[in-house]
Write a protein that holds these residues in place. Structure first.
Motif, PDB file in Angstrom:
ATOM      1  N   VAL A   1       0.808  -1.218   0.000  1.00 39.89           N
ATOM      2  CA  VAL A   1       0.000   0.000   0.000  1.00 39.89           C
ATOM      3  C   VAL A   1       0.847   1.277   0.000  1.00 39.89           C
ATOM      4  CG1 VAL A   1      -0.423   0.398   2.480  1.00 39.89           C
ATOM      5  CG2 VAL A   1      -2.223   0.843   0.837  1.00 39.89           C
ATOM      6  N   VAL A   2       1.999   1.262   0.656  1.00 39.09           N
ATOM      7  CA  VAL A   2       2.802   2.500   0.729  1.00 39.09           C
ATOM      8  C   VAL A   2       3.301   2.938  -0.658  1.00 39.09           C
ATOM      9  CG1 VAL A   2       4.865   3.603   1.705  1.00 39.09           C
ATOM     10  CG2 VAL A   2       3.398   2.213   3.162  1.00 39.09           C
ATOM     11  N   PRO A   3       3.942   2.049  -1.444  1.00 34.14           N
ATOM     12  CA  PRO A   3       4.332   2.492  -2.801  1.00 34.14           C
ATOM     13  C   PRO A   3       3.115   2.933  -3.613  1.00 34.14           C
ATOM     14  CG  PRO A   3       5.329   0.371  -2.295  1.00 34.14           C
ATOM     15  CD  PRO A   3       4.362   0.661  -1.186  1.00 34.14           C
ATOM     16  N   ASP A   4       1.987   2.273  -3.394  1.00 37.70           N
ATOM     17  CA  ASP A   4       0.775   2.588  -4.132  1.00 37.70           C
ATOM     18  C   ASP A   4       0.320   4.024  -3.904  1.00 37.70           C
ATOM     19  OD1 ASP A   4      -0.825   1.197  -5.937  1.00 37.70           O
ATOM     20  OD2 ASP A   4      -2.484   1.123  -4.498  1.00 37.70           O
ATOM     21  N   VAL A   5       0.507   4.547  -2.695  1.00 39.50           N
ATOM     22  CA  VAL A   5       0.004   5.899  -2.412  1.00 39.50           C
ATOM     23  C   VAL A   5       1.065   6.993  -2.463  1.00 39.50           C
ATOM     24  CG1 VAL A   5      -1.959   5.039  -1.076  1.00 39.50           C
ATOM     25  CG2 VAL A   5       0.129   5.699   0.109  1.00 39.50           C
ATOM     26  N   VAL A   6       2.353   6.653  -2.385  1.00 35.17           N
ATOM     27  CA  VAL A   6       3.362   7.737  -2.430  1.00 35.17           C
ATOM     28  C   VAL A   6       4.022   7.888  -3.802  1.00 35.17           C
ATOM     29  CG1 VAL A   6       3.864   7.560   0.047  1.00 35.17           C
ATOM     30  CG2 VAL A   6       5.364   6.424  -1.609  1.00 35.17           C
ATOM     31  N   LEU A   7       3.921   6.863  -4.666  1.00 37.43           N
ATOM     32  CA  LEU A   7       4.583   6.946  -5.970  1.00 37.43           C
ATOM     33  C   LEU A   7       3.607   7.406  -7.052  1.00 37.43           C
ATOM     34  CD1 LEU A   7       6.670   3.618  -6.024  1.00 37.43           C
ATOM     35  CD2 LEU A   7       7.445   5.887  -5.345  1.00 37.43           C
ATOM     36  N   VAL A   8       4.080   8.348  -7.879  1.00 38.25           N
ATOM     37  CA  VAL A   8       3.336   8.728  -9.072  1.00 38.25           C
ATOM     38  C   VAL A   8       4.274   8.539 -10.257  1.00 38.25           C
ATOM     39  CG1 VAL A   8       2.148  10.580 -10.296  1.00 38.25           C
ATOM     40  CG2 VAL A   8       1.909  10.379  -7.812  1.00 38.25           C
ATOM     41  N   ASN A   9       3.911   7.655 -11.159  1.00 35.59           N
ATOM     42  CA  ASN A   9       4.775   7.285 -12.294  1.00 35.59           C
ATOM     43  C   ASN A   9       6.189   6.907 -11.851  1.00 35.59           C
ATOM     44  OD1 ASN A   9       2.681   7.797 -14.127  1.00 35.59           O
ATOM     45  ND2 ASN A   9       3.183   9.980 -14.121  1.00 35.59           N
ATOM     46  N   GLY A  10       6.298   6.168 -10.758  1.00 36.55           N
ATOM     47  CA  GLY A  10       7.585   5.650 -10.329  1.00 36.55           C
ATOM     48  C   GLY A  10       8.435   6.600  -9.506  1.00 36.55           C
ATOM     49  N   ALA A  11       7.958   7.836  -9.263  1.00 40.84           N
ATOM     50  CA  ALA A  11       8.731   8.771  -8.448  1.00 40.84           C
ATOM     51  C   ALA A  11       7.929   9.161  -7.204  1.00 40.84           C
ATOM     52  CB  ALA A  11       9.071  10.017  -9.259  1.00 40.84           C
ATOM     53  N   VAL A  12       8.648   9.401  -6.092  1.00 41.51           N
ATOM     54  CA  VAL A  12       7.975   9.797  -4.861  1.00 41.51           C
ATOM     55  C   VAL A  12       7.363  11.181  -5.042  1.00 41.51           C
ATOM     56  CG1 VAL A  12       8.266  10.332  -2.415  1.00 41.51           C
ATOM     57  CG2 VAL A  12       9.499   8.407  -3.433  1.00 41.51           C
ATOM     58  N   ASP A  13       6.072  11.291  -4.749  1.00 41.30           N
ATOM     59  CA  ASP A  13       5.388  12.578  -4.826  1.00 41.30           C
ATOM     60  C   ASP A  13       4.599  12.751  -3.518  1.00 41.30           C
ATOM     61  OD1 ASP A  13       3.832  14.770  -5.232  1.00 41.30           O
ATOM     62  OD2 ASP A  13       3.030  14.138  -7.178  1.00 41.30           O
TER      63      ASP A  13
ATOM     64  N   VAL B   1       6.611  -1.252  13.669  1.00 44.60           N
ATOM     65  CA  VAL B   1       7.975  -1.282  13.128  1.00 44.60           C
ATOM     66  C   VAL B   1       8.016  -2.144  11.866  1.00 44.60           C
ATOM     67  CG1 VAL B   1      10.350  -2.039  13.573  1.00 44.60           C
ATOM     68  CG2 VAL B   1       9.071  -0.831  15.356  1.00 44.60           C
ATOM     69  N   ALA B   2       7.358  -3.310  11.917  1.00 42.91           N
ATOM     70  CA  ALA B   2       7.325  -4.205  10.754  1.00 42.91           C
ATOM     71  C   ALA B   2       6.683  -3.513   9.554  1.00 42.91           C
ATOM     72  CB  ALA B   2       6.567  -5.488  11.096  1.00 42.91           C
ATOM     73  N   ALA B   3       5.553  -2.823   9.806  1.00 44.10           N
ATOM     74  CA  ALA B   3       4.835  -2.153   8.721  1.00 44.10           C
ATOM     75  C   ALA B   3       5.641  -0.978   8.167  1.00 44.10           C
ATOM     76  CB  ALA B   3       3.463  -1.684   9.212  1.00 44.10           C
ATOM     77  N   ALA B   4       6.205  -0.158   9.072  1.00 43.07           N
ATOM     78  CA  ALA B   4       6.961   1.016   8.626  1.00 43.07           C
ATOM     79  C   ALA B   4       8.177   0.591   7.808  1.00 43.07           C
ATOM     80  CB  ALA B   4       7.395   1.848   9.836  1.00 43.07           C
ATOM     81  N   THR B   5       8.865  -0.454   8.282  1.00 48.04           N
ATOM     82  CA  THR B   5      10.040  -0.941   7.555  1.00 48.04           C
ATOM     83  C   THR B   5       9.637  -1.513   6.197  1.00 48.04           C
ATOM     84  OG1 THR B   5      10.979  -1.532   9.694  1.00 48.04           O
ATOM     85  CG2 THR B   5      12.087  -2.404   7.746  1.00 48.04           C
ATOM     86  N   GLY B   6       8.590  -2.339   6.209  1.00 51.78           N
ATOM     87  CA  GLY B   6       8.124  -2.930   4.951  1.00 51.78           C
ATOM     88  C   GLY B   6       7.729  -1.864   3.937  1.00 51.78           C
ATOM     89  N   GLY B   7       6.975  -0.860   4.394  1.00 47.46           N
ATOM     90  CA  GLY B   7       6.515   0.195   3.499  1.00 47.46           C
ATOM     91  C   GLY B   7       7.670   1.030   2.955  1.00 47.46           C
ATOM     92  N   THR B   8       8.590   1.425   3.849  1.00 46.62           N
ATOM     93  CA  THR B   8       9.723   2.256   3.426  1.00 46.62           C
ATOM     94  C   THR B   8      10.623   1.502   2.452  1.00 46.62           C
ATOM     95  OG1 THR B   8       9.653   3.239   5.626  1.00 46.62           O
ATOM     96  CG2 THR B   8      11.586   3.731   4.279  1.00 46.62           C
ATOM     97  N   LEU B   9      10.943   0.247   2.791  1.00 50.30           N
ATOM     98  CA  LEU B   9      11.820  -0.543   1.917  1.00 50.30           C
ATOM     99  C   LEU B   9      11.195  -0.743   0.534  1.00 50.30           C
ATOM    100  CD1 LEU B   9      13.333  -3.308   4.244  1.00 50.30           C
ATOM    101  CD2 LEU B   9      14.526  -1.382   3.196  1.00 50.30           C
ATOM    102  N   ALA B  10       9.884  -0.931   0.507  1.00 50.64           N
ATOM    103  CA  ALA B  10       9.220  -1.157  -0.783  1.00 50.64           C
ATOM    104  C   ALA B  10       9.371   0.068  -1.691  1.00 50.64           C
ATOM    105  CB  ALA B  10       7.744  -1.481  -0.573  1.00 50.64           C
ATOM    106  N   VAL B  11       9.355   1.267  -1.088  1.00 53.64           N
ATOM    107  CA  VAL B  11       9.540   2.486  -1.881  1.00 53.64           C
ATOM    108  C   VAL B  11      11.004   2.630  -2.297  1.00 53.64           C
ATOM    109  CG1 VAL B  11       9.422   5.010  -1.841  1.00 53.64           C
ATOM    110  CG2 VAL B  11       7.575   3.665  -0.828  1.00 53.64           C
ATOM    111  N   VAL B  12      11.911   2.433  -1.331  1.00 52.16           N
ATOM    112  CA  VAL B  12      13.343   2.605  -1.597  1.00 52.16           C
ATOM    113  C   VAL B  12      13.836   1.598  -2.648  1.00 52.16           C
ATOM    114  CG1 VAL B  12      15.647   2.456  -0.565  1.00 52.16           C
ATOM    115  CG2 VAL B  12      13.789   3.561   0.690  1.00 52.16           C
ATOM    116  N   LEU B  13      13.339   0.364  -2.560  1.00 50.60           N
ATOM    117  CA  LEU B  13      13.844  -0.719  -3.418  1.00 50.60           C
ATOM    118  C   LEU B  13      13.010  -0.908  -4.681  1.00 50.60           C
ATOM    119  CD1 LEU B  13      14.568  -3.405  -0.648  1.00 50.60           C
ATOM    120  CD2 LEU B  13      16.188  -1.804  -1.674  1.00 50.60           C
ATOM    121  N   ARG B  14      12.186   0.100  -5.036  1.00 52.39           N
ATOM    122  CA  ARG B  14      11.259  -0.087  -6.153  1.00 52.39           C
ATOM    123  C   ARG B  14      11.973  -0.304  -7.482  1.00 52.39           C
ATOM    124  NH1 ARG B  14      11.446   5.194  -4.893  1.00 52.39           N
ATOM    125  NH2 ARG B  14      11.805   6.748  -6.535  1.00 52.39           N
TER     126      ARG B  14
END
Lengths: 104, 246
Positions: free
Chosen positions: A55-67, B201-214
């Motif tokens: 869910v986090v990438p789904d709501v913070v990413l727009v076209n692959g970039a953090v927005d 902690v598990a959720a915050a780490t999972g969410g952050t890593l998913a963005v960083v490692l996209r």
């Protein structure tokens, strides 16, 4: 978006392998099998970690970039607040969708 | 498949089974009503992801699991590789292994077909509501009835309300972004979990890593993030226990 027959394969794998099998595992195996405590403890964190990772990438990413100022993030924050202030099951959906539409 | 499992069951309805079924049904009625908004939203979200009504109901009947369905929708819609979709569903369903282990003894009196059916219809709501009574009830047939009746009823409520959502979604314009309902539904599941510190902690780490490692190939970042989140939650629990002991 349209899907081909592989969508059904996806359903069968999600439903059979990834859903019914974990659900039925010990009920079907009976008392013969058990899991070590450390594994059971670690498994408790799997749903939270996985849901957040989706869910986090789904709501913070727009076209692959953090927005950080995108409408989806606004909708997500509204939904989180709604779950905190009320036990009404509809409110997070109403608040989240309303915020998404207003911010767009 | 379901009716094949049900047939031997219906022929063997003992008075004990029926008494248990009645009691379980009464106890879980509120839970089954709470399912309705979820099922509606899942129906809407599946159509929002581009499924036809037949595909959506197919997924609902084959998978019968809100978290697995909602969690995999964004991955299916963006064309993620099949292994990642299946692995993600498996991870969000790992909690059922724990539930299943807790139910093994109370449901051990069922036939093999009954126990497979008990597995297919296992849901969070009925599990949480019925476990205590299941542990203490002495009669094995009563226990099977007590668990199966409300579980099947919840399944029926789920499928009916999903169908309503799927059919209603067709008359809603696409630019309403109904697929966002899936994200909201996942948030609603996540927020109460994150009340416990290690879980947060598990959720915050999972969410952050998913963005960083996209950027990782084959969307491996999602899996790495989940593993990292589990490890972080486990470590946080360990650390919390040590602090409490001091």
């Amino acid at each position: 978006m349209t899907y081909d027959w592989t969508l059904w394969l996806t359903f069968i794998l999600i439903g059979g392998l990834a859903t019914t099998l974990p659900r039925a595992s010990f009920i079907v195996l009976g008392e013969r099998a058990s899991l070590p405590d450390a594994v059971l403890k670690a498994l408790r964190y799997a749903p939270a970690a996985a849901l957040a990772a989706i869910v986090v990438p789904d709501v913070v990413l727009v076209n692959g970039a953090v927005d950080a100022l995108n409408p989806k993030l606004g909708g997500a924050i509204a939904a989180v607040l709604a779950t905190r202030v009320s036990r009404n099951p509809w409110l997070p959906f109403v608040a989240g969708m309303a915020a998404l539409w207003l911010l767009r | 498949m379901l009716s094949k499992c049900l047939q031997p069951l219906l022929l063997r309805l003992s008075p004990d089974f029926r008494a248990g079924a009645k009691e379980g049904f009464r106890l879980c009625l509120p839970v089954s009503v709470g399912i309705v908004p979820w099922a509606l939203v899942t129906g809407l979200a599946m159509v929002g992801a581009g499924f036809t009504p037949v595909q959506a109901m197919g997924m609902s009947l084959i998978v019968f699991g809100a978290t697995a369905q909602l969690g995999t929708l964004p991955l299916i819609a963006t064309g993620a590789p099949l292994w990642l979709i299946v692995a993600t569903a498996l991870v969000v369903n790992l909690r059922f292994v724990i539930f299943s282990a807790a139910l093994a003894r109370p449901l051990s009196g069922g036939t093999l077909a009954e126990r497979w059916l008990c597995g297919y219809v296992l849901t969070d709501g009925v599990f949480a509501t019925c476990l205590e009574r299941l542990r203490n009830a002495p009669d094995p047939r009563w226990r099977i009835g007590f668990y199966l009746a409300p579980s099947l009823w919840c399944g029926l409520m789920w499928q009916s309300a999903t169908l309503v959502g799927v059919l209603a979604a067709g008359s809603i314009p696409r630019n309403w972004s109904l697929e966002f309902m899936a994200s909201i539904a996942l948030i609603v599941l996540l927020v109460p979990m994150a009340k416990l510190r290690p879980m947060l902690v598990a959720a915050a780490t999972g969410g952050t890593l998913a963005v960083v490692l996209r950027g990782m190939p084959l969307r491996l970042g999602v899996m790495a993030a989940i593993v990292g989140g589990i490890a972080a939650g486990f470590a946080a629990e360990h650390w919390q226990a040590r602090r409490a002991a001091q």
